[in-house]
Design a protein around this motif. Structure first.
Motif, mmCIF file in Angstrom:
data_model
loop_
_atom_site.group_PDB
_atom_site.id
_atom_site.type_symbol
_atom_site.label_atom_id
_atom_site.label_comp_id
_atom_site.label_asym_id
_atom_site.label_seq_id
_atom_site.Cartn_x
_atom_site.Cartn_y
_atom_site.Cartn_z
ATOM 1 N N ILE A 215 0.831 -1.215 0.000
ATOM 2 C CA ILE A 215 0.000 0.000 0.000
ATOM 3 C C ILE A 215 0.860 1.257 0.000
ATOM 4 O O ILE A 215 0.665 2.177 -0.820
ATOM 5 C CB ILE A 215 -0.945 -0.003 1.223
ATOM 6 C CG1 ILE A 215 -2.003 -1.098 1.083
ATOM 7 C CG2 ILE A 215 -1.608 1.354 1.388
ATOM 8 C CD1 ILE A 215 -2.922 -1.221 2.287
ATOM 9 N N GLN A 216 1.794 1.338 0.886
ATOM 10 C CA GLN A 216 2.592 2.560 1.011
ATOM 11 C C GLN A 216 3.393 2.836 -0.261
ATOM 12 O O GLN A 216 3.447 3.974 -0.742
ATOM 13 C CB GLN A 216 3.539 2.435 2.210
ATOM 14 C CG GLN A 216 4.324 3.702 2.491
ATOM 15 C CD GLN A 216 5.160 3.579 3.750
ATOM 16 O OE1 GLN A 216 5.107 2.571 4.432
ATOM 17 N NE2 GLN A 216 5.916 4.605 4.058
ATOM 18 N N ARG A 217 3.972 1.797 -0.812
ATOM 19 C CA ARG A 217 4.800 1.997 -2.015
ATOM 20 C C ARG A 217 3.961 2.482 -3.193
ATOM 21 O O ARG A 217 4.321 3.449 -3.887
ATOM 22 C CB ARG A 217 5.492 0.674 -2.375
ATOM 23 C CG ARG A 217 6.271 0.709 -3.675
ATOM 24 C CD ARG A 217 6.889 -0.645 -3.967
ATOM 25 N NE ARG A 217 5.910 -1.696 -4.147
ATOM 26 C CZ ARG A 217 5.285 -1.931 -5.316
ATOM 27 N NH1 ARG A 217 5.514 -1.152 -6.389
ATOM 28 N NH2 ARG A 217 4.414 -2.929 -5.416
ATOM 29 N N ILE A 218 2.806 1.843 -3.442
ATOM 30 C CA ILE A 218 2.026 2.171 -4.629
ATOM 31 C C ILE A 218 1.357 3.533 -4.497
ATOM 32 O O ILE A 218 1.290 4.321 -5.440
ATOM 33 C CB ILE A 218 0.999 1.044 -4.904
ATOM 34 C CG1 ILE A 218 0.541 1.083 -6.362
ATOM 35 C CG2 ILE A 218 -0.154 1.114 -3.939
ATOM 36 C CD1 ILE A 218 1.575 0.592 -7.332
ATOM 37 N N GLU A 219 0.867 3.847 -3.267
ATOM 38 C CA GLU A 219 0.232 5.148 -3.043
ATOM 39 C C GLU A 219 1.257 6.277 -3.138
ATOM 40 O O GLU A 219 0.957 7.366 -3.648
ATOM 41 C CB GLU A 219 -0.449 5.170 -1.679
ATOM 42 C CG GLU A 219 -1.646 4.228 -1.551
ATOM 43 C CD GLU A 219 -2.821 4.686 -2.400
ATOM 44 O OE1 GLU A 219 -2.870 5.870 -2.770
ATOM 45 O OE2 GLU A 219 -3.697 3.846 -2.703
ATOM 46 N N ALA A 220 2.457 6.041 -2.638
ATOM 47 C CA ALA A 220 3.501 7.065 -2.703
ATOM 48 C C ALA A 220 3.866 7.377 -4.155
ATOM 49 O O ALA A 220 4.144 8.529 -4.519
ATOM 50 C CB ALA A 220 4.730 6.605 -1.925
ATOM 51 N N GLY A 221 3.868 6.361 -5.020
ATOM 52 C CA GLY A 221 4.193 6.591 -6.432
ATOM 53 C C GLY A 221 3.181 7.510 -7.107
ATOM 54 O O GLY A 221 3.549 8.458 -7.828
ATOM 55 N N LEU A 222 1.879 7.259 -6.895
ATOM 56 C CA LEU A 222 0.849 8.118 -7.490
ATOM 57 C C LEU A 222 0.881 9.511 -6.864
ATOM 58 O O LEU A 222 0.708 10.520 -7.583
ATOM 59 C CB LEU A 222 -0.525 7.482 -7.293
ATOM 60 C CG LEU A 222 -1.699 8.252 -7.908
ATOM 61 C CD1 LEU A 222 -1.534 8.354 -9.424
ATOM 62 C CD2 LEU A 222 -3.029 7.582 -7.561
ATOM 63 N N ARG A 223 1.130 9.583 -5.574
ATOM 64 C CA ARG A 223 1.158 10.883 -4.915
ATOM 65 C C ARG A 223 2.291 11.752 -5.459
ATOM 66 O O ARG A 223 2.173 12.977 -5.565
ATOM 67 C CB ARG A 223 1.305 10.685 -3.411
ATOM 68 C CG ARG A 223 1.084 11.948 -2.606
ATOM 69 C CD ARG A 223 0.788 11.643 -1.139
ATOM 70 N NE ARG A 223 1.754 10.732 -0.557
ATOM 71 C CZ ARG A 223 1.456 9.494 -0.183
ATOM 72 N NH1 ARG A 223 0.225 9.032 -0.361
ATOM 73 N NH2 ARG A 223 2.376 8.729 0.342
ATOM 74 N N GLN A 224 3.378 11.131 -5.828
ATOM 75 C CA GLN A 224 4.496 11.884 -6.391
ATOM 76 C C GLN A 224 4.095 12.543 -7.717
ATOM 77 O O GLN A 224 4.428 13.708 -7.976
ATOM 78 C CB GLN A 224 5.698 10.962 -6.599
ATOM 79 C CG GLN A 224 6.936 11.678 -7.115
ATOM 80 C CD GLN A 224 8.106 10.721 -7.281
ATOM 81 O OE1 GLN A 224 7.958 9.510 -7.134
ATOM 82 N NE2 GLN A 224 9.263 11.258 -7.631
ATOM 83 N N VAL A 225 3.358 11.806 -8.564
ATOM 84 C CA VAL A 225 2.899 12.383 -9.845
ATOM 85 C C VAL A 225 1.930 13.531 -9.571
ATOM 86 O O VAL A 225 1.995 14.602 -10.207
ATOM 87 C CB VAL A 225 2.250 11.291 -10.707
ATOM 88 C CG1 VAL A 225 1.652 11.895 -11.976
ATOM 89 C CG2 VAL A 225 3.264 10.213 -11.061
ATOM 90 N N GLU A 226 1.004 13.329 -8.636
ATOM 91 C CA GLU A 226 0.032 14.374 -8.303
ATOM 92 C C GLU A 226 0.738 15.635 -7.796
ATOM 93 O O GLU A 226 0.358 16.765 -8.161
ATOM 94 C CB GLU A 226 -0.930 13.854 -7.233
ATOM 95 C CG GLU A 226 -1.872 12.775 -7.724
ATOM 96 C CD GLU A 226 -2.731 12.187 -6.629
ATOM 97 O OE1 GLU A 226 -3.773 11.597 -6.932
ATOM 98 O OE2 GLU A 226 -2.334 12.297 -5.443
#
Length: 527
Positions: A439-450
């Motif tokens: 969860i943390q890894r995948i959410e952090a990746g999208l948050r970086q793009v946002e």
């Protein structure tokens, strides 16, 4: 077997032991009987070796002697060996020093020429012994030579000397003084009769030295006996004191298994001391036994009370845990995973706070309680595995969407980038949950793009902010007016030749011009 039954068994064994506890009278009688039996069956073991009696020679009559001729002499006492003490007179074996075997010395023999200095022999066979210049009649040995008559009575002297030598060896070997004292007195009586030939004065002096040495040895034996008796009393006192200490402990803090074993060891030590130790006297032994018995009785009473209460506590603990098991078994088929898991945690806390039942019951109760939990948690684990398999599929979808979102960067067209990101977000939410570890890894990746796209949007807003532009233009006008005023002040100061004002005006003018340059650049950026 319940705890109370175990306690009863222990107490019955203690009561049986108590009935067997030796009293001082019983022990003394037993020890004396055993010693008497030993003395009667084997006298040699209870008395020191004694000298071999010298057979009294029989006078040989000459062939010419008539039947009426007799040997006439003063009464001659036969040499008597040291008598064996009677079995009834023998003390308990433990109160006598160890017997020391003493080898008999070689038989003593006085040369006749030496013996002649202490005797006078008449022609008719009468023999006299000389002691300190005084003659004493010893006896008559008729129809024999003077040498034969003298030799007969010298052998009596030599036999006594041999026995004195044996006493001296026994003294050196520290044999029991009681038997030797009787032998020395007997030998002194024989010497005092003057019915032998030899150095009587020297023999009497030697016997006095022997009796003195025996007296010293007897005193030493008494001292050793008192020391041994004091050690025995100290040993008995230690047994009783430790038993009293154990009995006086708080029953709730007692390690009953170890304490019971130790009390048994102390009782065995007491019986051993009663059987083989020194006698301490009836009053002393009775008092010690009374204290020891009292300590054992107190210990037994405390033990009974403790285990009786323990049985009651075990019963109450068992009932409490039975109720917890019933509640656990009622929840074991629930599929409300979160709420039921919380309930099981509460049950576990109650279980830990509950008292322990007996070891056998507690282990069985725990097995039942744990089995009920296992049914629930194994079912939850199986459900979680199915969910995890679903989440793995969702993870693959979201990883693909993440790559799609990263492809938007760098932002060239903000509106186009925001549309693509909105599309990714919609499909992201529809994809569902992923495994917890991802969860943390995948959410952090999208948050970086946002964050990247939002940064571009914020920067563009800052540049086109009308309010900021107006504020910037107002500041430009103010700075320009200020610079114009400062230039006028500078001109006036120069005209006046006032160096101080000239310097102040130049510094203020330089600062305002620097601000103006910076503000001008910012206004260009906003445009």
């Amino acid at each position: 077997m319940t705890t109370s039954q175990q306690s009863d068994d222990f107490n019955q064994s203690n009561e049986a032991s108590s009935t067997e506890s030796p009293t001082s009278e019983e022990t003394n009688v037993t020890a004396e009987a055993e010693t008497q039996a030993a003395a009667s069956s084997s006298p040699e073991e209870v008395s020191a070796p004694e000298a071999t009696p010298v057979a009294e020679p029989v006078a040989t009559e000459p062939e010419e002697a008539t039947a009426t001729e007799e040997v006439t002499e003063a009464p001659v006492a036969k040499p008597v060996a040291t008598p064996h003490p009677s079995p009834a007179a023998v003390k308990p074996a433990e109160e006598k020093p160890a017997q020391v075997p003493v080898a008999a010395p070689p038989a003593y023999s006085t040369p006749l020429d030496e013996a002649e200095k202490f005797a006078r022999v008449t022609e008719d066979g009468h023999v006299f012994v000389i002691v300190d210049g005084q003659e004493f009649p010893v006896g008559q040995y008729p129809d024999a030579t003077k040498e034969e008559a003298l030799a007969y009575f010298v052998r009596k002297h030599d036999d006594v000397v041999s026995q004195v030598m044996l006493l001296e060896q026994r003294i050196v070997a520290k044999a029991p003084a009681g038997d030797m004292n009787k032998a020395a007195e007997h030998l002194s009586a024989l010497v005092a009769e003057r019915l032998m030939v030899g150095d009587i004065a020297a023999l009497e002096s030697r016997l006095e030295n022997v009796k003195l040495a025996i007296s010293n040895l007897h005193n030493e034996e008494r001292k050793n006996l008192e020391e041994r008796r004091a050690k025995e009393l100290e040993s008995r006192e230690a047994i009783v004191s430790e038993a009293e200490e154990i009995a006086g402990k708080d029953p709730s803090q007692m390690m009953w298994k170890n304490a019971s074993a130790r009390m048994t060891e102390l009782f065995d030590a007491w019986k051993t001391a009663q059987k083989s130790g020194l006698r301490l006297g009836k009053a002393t032994e009775d008092e010690l036994w009374k204290r020891f018995r009292g300590a054992r009785t107190t210990f037994d009473r405390h033990r009974r009370a403790y285990f009786s209460q323990l049985d009651a506590d075990n019963t109450a603990a068992k009932e409490k845990k039975e109720s917890l098991i019933a509640r656990a078994e009622a929840l074991q088929n629930s599929t409300d995973w979160a709420a039921t898991a919380t309930e099981y945690r509460k049950l576990m806390d109650e279980w830990k706070q509950s008292k322990r039942a007996s070891r056998k019951d507690d282990d069985a109760l725990w097995s039942r309680f744990r089995a009920a939990q296992d049914v629930f948690f194994e079912a939850r684990q199986a459900a979680n595995k199915a969910v995890e398999a679903e989440f793995e599929g969702n993870l693959k979808v979201k990883e693909a969407l993440l790559e799609e979102a990263r492809a938007i960067l760098p932002v060239k067209n903000l509106n186009e980038a925001k549309k693509k990101l909105d599309s990714v977000r919609e499909r992201w939410e529809a994809a569902g949950k992923v495994p917890r570890k991802d969860i943390q890894r995948i959410e952090a990746g999208l948050r970086q793009v946002e964050d990247e796209i939002k940064g571009v949007e914020d920067d563009q807003w800052r540049r086109s902010n009308p309010e900021k532009k107006a504020r910037s233009n107002s500041m430009l006008s103010q700075l320009e007016d200020a610079i114009a005023d400062l230039e006028d002040d500078l001109q006036k100061a120069k005209a006046q030749g006032n160096e101080k004002k000239i310097k102040q005006a130049e510094e203020a003018l330089a600062a305002r011009r620097s601000w103006l340059e910076t503000l001008t650049r910012s206004a260009k950026d906003l445009a």
